[in-house]
Each structure stands twice: as C-alpha cells, then as structure tokens.
Motif scaffolding. Sequence first.
Motif, mmCIF file in Angstrom:
data_model
loop_
_atom_site.group_PDB
_atom_site.id
_atom_site.type_symbol
_atom_site.label_atom_id
_atom_site.label_comp_id
_atom_site.label_asym_id
_atom_site.label_seq_id
_atom_site.Cartn_x
_atom_site.Cartn_y
_atom_site.Cartn_z
ATOM 1 N N PHE A 33 -2.442 4.614 -2.679
ATOM 2 C CA PHE A 33 -3.828 4.922 -2.711
ATOM 3 C C PHE A 33 -3.975 6.473 -2.093
ATOM 4 O O PHE A 33 -3.215 6.936 -1.383
ATOM 5 N N LEU A 90 -5.715 11.306 2.689
ATOM 6 C CA LEU A 90 -4.795 10.469 3.212
ATOM 7 C C LEU A 90 -4.311 9.683 2.053
ATOM 8 O O LEU A 90 -4.950 9.201 1.486
ATOM 9 N N SER A 94 1.892 0.358 -0.264
ATOM 10 C CA SER A 94 2.016 -0.775 0.025
ATOM 11 C C SER A 94 2.758 -1.634 -0.648
ATOM 12 O O SER A 94 2.597 -1.392 -2.156
ATOM 13 N N PRO A 102 0.974 -4.448 5.463
ATOM 14 C CA PRO A 102 0.023 -3.495 5.619
ATOM 15 C C PRO A 102 0.320 -2.361 4.649
ATOM 16 O O PRO A 102 1.349 -2.188 3.997
ATOM 17 N N GLN A 103 -0.636 -1.332 4.738
ATOM 18 C CA GLN A 103 -0.529 -0.066 4.325
ATOM 19 C C GLN A 103 0.103 0.861 5.147
ATOM 20 O O GLN A 103 -0.215 0.666 6.566
ATOM 21 N N HIS A 104 1.085 1.879 4.557
ATOM 22 C CA HIS A 104 1.544 2.975 5.482
ATOM 23 C C HIS A 104 1.174 4.027 4.973
ATOM 24 O O HIS A 104 1.019 4.483 3.783
ATOM 25 N N PHE A 105 0.598 4.807 5.934
ATOM 26 C CA PHE A 105 0.016 5.978 5.463
ATOM 27 C C PHE A 105 0.884 7.354 5.831
ATOM 28 O O PHE A 105 1.848 7.423 6.737
ATOM 29 N N GLY A 106 0.533 8.296 5.021
ATOM 30 C CA GLY A 106 0.985 9.841 5.504
ATOM 31 C C GLY A 106 0.223 10.531 6.437
ATOM 32 O O GLY A 106 -0.468 9.834 6.990
ATOM 33 N N ASP A 107 0.853 11.709 6.763
ATOM 34 C CA ASP A 107 -0.036 12.538 7.967
ATOM 35 C C ASP A 107 -1.303 12.918 7.530
ATOM 36 O O ASP A 107 -1.920 13.958 8.388
#
Lengths: 114, 110
Positions: A33, A90, A94, A102-107
């Motif tokens: 995403f 961002l 997932s 959950p979704q996991h995000f970058g910084d």
Amino acid sequence: DVKVTQSSRYLVKRTGEKVFLECVQDMDHENMFWYRQDPGLGLRLIYFSYDVKMKEKGDIPEGYSVSREKKERFSLILESASTNQTSMYLCASSFGDRANQPQHFGDGTRLSIL
Amino acid sequence: QQQVKQSPQSLIVQKGGISIINCAYENTAFDYFPWYQQFPGKGPALLIAIRPDVSEKKEGRFTISFNKSAKQFSLHIMDSQPGDSATYFCAARLGNQFYFGTGTSLTVIP
C-alpha cells in the motif's frame, strides 16, 4: 520482525519532475500500500496492490501511478510533481489471506516539492 | 466518507493518568481492529489489536474495549507516561484494505 524499507527519508524535488518513491518488504506479503499523511487528514490511501503487476486505486490516485514488478517491491510514481503533493508518504504491507494480521509500515518519505 | 471516526483530535493527560481514545464505525463487515502508535519521524507501529468477537483485550498498560452493538471501540492507556506521547490511530480491516481514523495526538505532561 517484519521490515518495510522506504528508500529515502527526505526528498526535495522541483515542480514538474517525475518522482519515484521505492518500498521494499521482506515478509513475503501479498499486499502492499501507499498512503500519504497530512496533518488533520490522517492516512489517505493512494494505491494498493494485492499481487505482482496488480494495482487498485485508493481514495486519492490522481497525479500518481504505481508499479509492482516483484512481490517485495512497490513503487510510487509522481508523473509530474506539483506543490500540493508535498507530504509524508508511507508504504505498508500485509498478508492477503490471513485473518487478524495488521499492516506493517515503513518510516515514511517526507517529500517536498518546490 | 470517513469509514472510521476517531476522537479526540488531541489529548493532554497528566503523568499517571488514564488516556482514552475513541473510535466509531458503521460497516459491520469489518473483521479486525488494530491500533497504531506513531512517534515523530517514524511510521505507525502496531500497538494492540482486537477481533469483533472479543469485548476487551489487554496488553500491559494498553487495553482495547470493544462494543459491537454500539459499533465503537476505544483505547485506554493506564498510568500514562511521557514516553507515551505520540499520535495514535485506530483502524478497521475489510478484506484487503484497512480504514484509518484521523489520529489523536497524545501529550503526557510530567
């Protein structure tokens, strides 16, 4: 631990330039995403992809395109950057078919268009 | 239309107090409700999550309360600490997509 890596933390570009934002995840996630985050507006979905070479428009796709040639990599392209695209971008990933994941995000990449 | 509505937009709490953030949704097909914590300069990180068939989930000082009939869920932070100062997002999952609240900026005063 899941790692979502965005290629640049800060980026400054000029109006009219073509801009590439890169994202790589290492957990073999099917879904990836791109969001933009602006104060008071939360996270707005630009595009997402549920498989290689597949893409779906999110809520604000205008002015953006995406590319997913490999499962682990998802690129966001600003075809002709404009000042209203200055924002925090961002990337997230997932699993596609597992419940309660959950979704996991970058910084994030803070992009400034001058 | 905002699928998940979050309040308040900002919150100031004394150290040791309880922080409460509320979210409401309309779509009963949502099947998973995570909360994310975001510090300045970092991406959102999963804090705690709940399924709709559970009314409460607790992890350390963080608790989600879920009211399925009211279509509301909330995050409670007990014994709030200055290190909890961050932006908190609630979210809801439907299929492959997640829908986020607009975020709550929490400041815990020493």
